[in-house]
Design a protein around this motif. Structure first.
Motif, PDB file in Angstrom:
ATOM      1  N   LYS A   1     112.859  13.685  11.580  1.00  0.00           N
ATOM      2  CA  LYS A   1     113.950  13.069  10.833  1.00  0.00           C
ATOM      3  C   LYS A   1     114.756  12.163  11.754  1.00  0.00           C
TER       4      LYS A   1
ATOM      5  N   ASN B   1     110.420  10.159   3.100  1.00  0.00           N
ATOM      6  CA  ASN B   1     111.523  10.524   2.208  1.00  0.00           C
ATOM      7  C   ASN B   1     112.857  10.012   2.722  1.00  0.00           C
TER       8      ASN B   1
ATOM      9  N   GLU C   1     116.727  11.503   2.556  1.00  0.00           N
ATOM     10  CA  GLU C   1     117.302  12.830   2.316  1.00  0.00           C
ATOM     11  C   GLU C   1     118.818  12.772   2.365  1.00  0.00           C
TER      12      GLU C   1
ATOM     13  N   THR D   1     122.129  15.136   2.813  1.00  0.00           N
ATOM     14  CA  THR D   1     122.690  16.420   3.236  1.00  0.00           C
ATOM     15  C   THR D   1     124.109  16.520   2.689  1.00  0.00           C
TER      16      THR D   1
ATOM     17  N   PHE E   1     116.094  15.413  -1.542  1.00  0.00           N
ATOM     18  CA  PHE E   1     115.308  14.317  -0.978  1.00  0.00           C
ATOM     19  C   PHE E   1     114.375  13.742  -2.041  1.00  0.00           C
TER      20      PHE E   1
ATOM     21  N   ASN F   1     112.727  24.911   1.279  1.00  0.00           N
ATOM     22  CA  ASN F   1     112.735  23.790   0.350  1.00  0.00           C
ATOM     23  C   ASN F   1     111.582  23.881  -0.627  1.00  0.00           C
TER      24      ASN F   1
END
Length: 491
Positions: free
Chosen positions: A330, A364, A366, A368, A380, A417
């Motif tokens: 990420k 993706n 995403e 938060t 996401f 997830n």
């Protein structure tokens, strides 16, 4: 079956009561004698502060209740005040315990002056009758600093709630209520009127009620009824004392930091005291009203690995769960938004009709939701492709999902997830029928490793950090070019 339900309710009732067993098994059934007042947890902290080079003489005229509130009751309110009116006395006691201040009488100064006038008058009459020369009454001490402030707010019922269960006449419940007091304390120089330091402290006051009851017909015309419980209220005077003592401690330490006064201790001890206090202050500044602790946590980059289950939703019936594994990374644009890419290996199967392994690449974006807390949900969505193990079939797909992550440390997080994958094709399972394309789901549990320093909470600080990194990259690039040209880099 009913017997089992009774057992469950009995266990719940016991848990509720035992959670406060310290109070329940210490019920006041005898008359207690007077005893010395109890200390708060900050009283000893005040006494353990390093001693000063010279105590400061301070005057406290009035540390008042400025809330203007009366004690709340179920029927409205009474003429009894919500907080103690003796806060000045509590403050003087805290100043004495700290050993940093010499408090002088100012709250009832008129009484003191009247008594001194009586002493002077008596001595004067005595000298007339006895013809003796007694020394003059010594002058009063004057304060170099005046302490002002007061209790500025009392907020009732900032949190209320409870929990209970009842089944066939057997049950228990618990209720709680939280109030909050806030005080301000400031030090004012008597030489020029300058406000030297202001500190602010808040303290919650907890009230709890626990009860359990049993109501049942044990046989015809025979009723068994029992109930027990207790209520525990945190004393308001103890809460005010604790808040005032914490304010005095903060005043002493912040005064040391600003060099308003000096301790008679070595520098290492002083530095440790300041470091511990500033860490506590930073945590307090990042803690919200309801004990939500906001902190810069996640780094700019992270790697993740997880494993779990895959489930197909295709043209065959009776889909079976199978394995799934994924690894990726990420990159955070800011604490809330990141882009991530991953490579996954999984198997899809429908009992005996279909079973095959697949690989997938996902990209993706995403979101938060609570990046500055330990526990946070995230969502996401993105695109990717999926292909069979022998690469004879490749499909483009879209995916979306969500999950929740818990940070064990600032560098390691545990995340769960779920992902819904929408394949743009109907031959993922080698069968094409119906109008709907094939789909599959991933459910996974894994670890995230965060690298670099955490992203700043403040937006302007994040922009400044990016500018500094950009300038640093330019400087490194320029130095490399200079070295390649055979020149000596400057600076």
């Amino acid at each position: 079956m009913y017997h089992k339900f009774y057992q469950v309710i009995l266990v719940i009732t016991c848990v509720i009561l035992l959670s406060g067993c310290g109070t329940y098994f210490n019920q006041p059934i005898t008359v207690e004698q007077a005893r010395i007042g109890e200390d708060t947890k900050f009283t000893q902290t005040l006494r353990d502060l390093p001693v000063p080079k010279e105590p400061v003489v301070v005057g406290v005229y009035k540390f008042r209740d400025q809330t203007g509130q009366y004690k709340p009751t179920e029927a409205g309110s009474t003429f009894s005040t919500a907080v103690t009116q003796g806060a000045t006395t509590i403050l003087v006691k805290a100043l004495e315990d700290s050993k940093w201040f010499v408090p002088i009488e100012r709250e009832n100064l008129s009484n003191l002056l009247n008594e001194r006038n009586i002493i002077r008058s008596t001595r004067k009459e005595y000298r007339k009758n006895k013809n003796t020369n007694e020394p003059q009454l010594p002058p009063l001490l004057y304060a170099g600093i005046i302490l002002e402030g007061g209790i500025v707010s009392y907020d009732s019922n900032i949190i209320t709630g409870g929990l209970g269960a009842r089944y066939f006449g057997v049950g228990g419940s618990t209720q709680y209520r939280q109030d909050r007091i806030t005080i301000y304390l400031r030090a004012v120089s008597t030489s020029n009127g300058k406000i030297l330091k202001t500190v602010y402290v808040s303290k919650t006051i907890l009230s709890q009620a626990l009860d359990a009851s049993f109501f049942r017909y044990v046989k015809f015309s025979r009723l068994l009824e029992a109930e027990t419980g207790f209520t525990k209220n945190e004393p308001g005077q103890i809460a005010v004392s604790e808040a005032i003592e914490k304010a005095v401690e903060s005043l002493v330490i912040e005064g040391i930091e600003d060099r308003l006064w000096s301790p008679a201790a070595d520098q290492q001890e002083v530095n440790e005291l300041l470091v511990d206090y500033n860490a506590e202050k930073n945590e307090a500044q990042n803690t919200g009203l309801y004990e939500r602790y906001f902190k810069e946590r996640r780094g700019k980059k992270s790697l993740f690995v997880n494993g779990g289950l895959a489930l197909i939703s295709g043209d065959y019936n009776n889909a079976d769960l199978s394995y799934s594994a994924r690894v990726g990374g990420k990159w955070y644009f800011n604490p809330y938004i990141n882009a991530n890419a991953s490579l996954s290996k999984f198997q899809l199967r429908n009992e005996e009709a279909f079973s095959e392994g697949f690989n997938a690449i996902d990209i993706n974006a995403e979101l938060t939701l609570l990046p500055f807390e330990k526990l946070t949900p995230f969502f996401f969505g993105g695109f990717g492709n999926v292909n069979s193990d022998d690469f004879d079939r490749t499909f483009f797909k879209f995916q979306y999902g969500g999950g929740i992550e818990y940070l064990v440390t600032d560098q390691i997080g545990v995340a769960f997830n779920a992902t819904h994958n929408l394949v743009l094709g109907d031959k993922l399972d080698n069968v094409s029928q119906g109008k709907r394309d094939d789909q599959y789901f991933n459910f996974s549990l894994g670890l995230n490793w965060y690298f670099k320093s955490p992203l700043k909470m403040d937006k302007e600080l994040r922009k400044q950090k990016r500018r500094e990194e950009k300038e640093l990259r330019k400087l490194k690039k320029r130095n490399r070019q200079v070295i390649e040209n055979g020149e000596v880099p400057k600076g």
